[in-house]
Enzyme design. Structure first.
Site: not given
Length: 163
Positions: A22, A46, A95, A133
């Protein structure tokens, strides 16, 4: 440049936790835009490792030395936040190919709802392409060393939680 002529881009995410990937995207985006607003989403749907306030604090700590990066927490629709910040670009990190389909759909929906806002995809430097993450949380929870994936500030915070 006057404030109204600044090129501003929003880099949104939950950043739970913020990773070196990030950070890499945000720093590289400052080469393109005058100001990057790292927008930390509250994302009540979440289940997060860190609370909203902790995530905002960690992201602010990580970027405290970078004058072109501002960190703001937000709740609600991203495009409303983008407009409130007088920005016209959203930065999204990709990614791997697996990220593309979801991000492509999201960009299309945002463009349909807010045609004046563009989405710019950036890929992290190759050493961060596998870092996410969720993987960092899993490694940390299982007692693994996360030092090559997050800043020392984040590593310390994760260690203190004891989760």
């Amino acid at each position: 440049m006057t404030q109204s002529n600044l090129s501003i881009a929003i880099y949104p995410g939950t950043f739970d936790p913020i990773t070196l990937g990030h950070e890499n995207i945000a720093h590289r985006a400052t080469r393109i835009f005058d100001k990057i607003i790292v927008a930390v989403a509250s994302n009540a749907s979440k289940k997060c490792f860190f609370s909203f306030e902790e995530r905002v604090g960690l992201v602010k700590a990580v970027f405290s030395e970078h004058k072109a990066i501002e960190v703001i927490g937000f709740n609600g629709l991203l495009m409303d936040f983008v407009e409130a910040q007088n920005a016209h670009v959203v930065i999204r990190g990709l990614r791997a190919v697996s990220d593309f389909e979801y991000e492509f759909q999201l960009a299309g929906m945002n463009r349909k709802l807010y045609p004046n806002v563009e989405t710019l995809f950036l890929t992290p430097s190759e050493q961060f392409t596998f870092v996410s993450s969720s993987l960092v949380r899993e490694v940390a929870t299982l007692g693994g060393n996360i030092e090559q994936f997050v800043s020392p500030i984040v590593k310390e915070a994760m260690k203190k939680t004891g989760r």
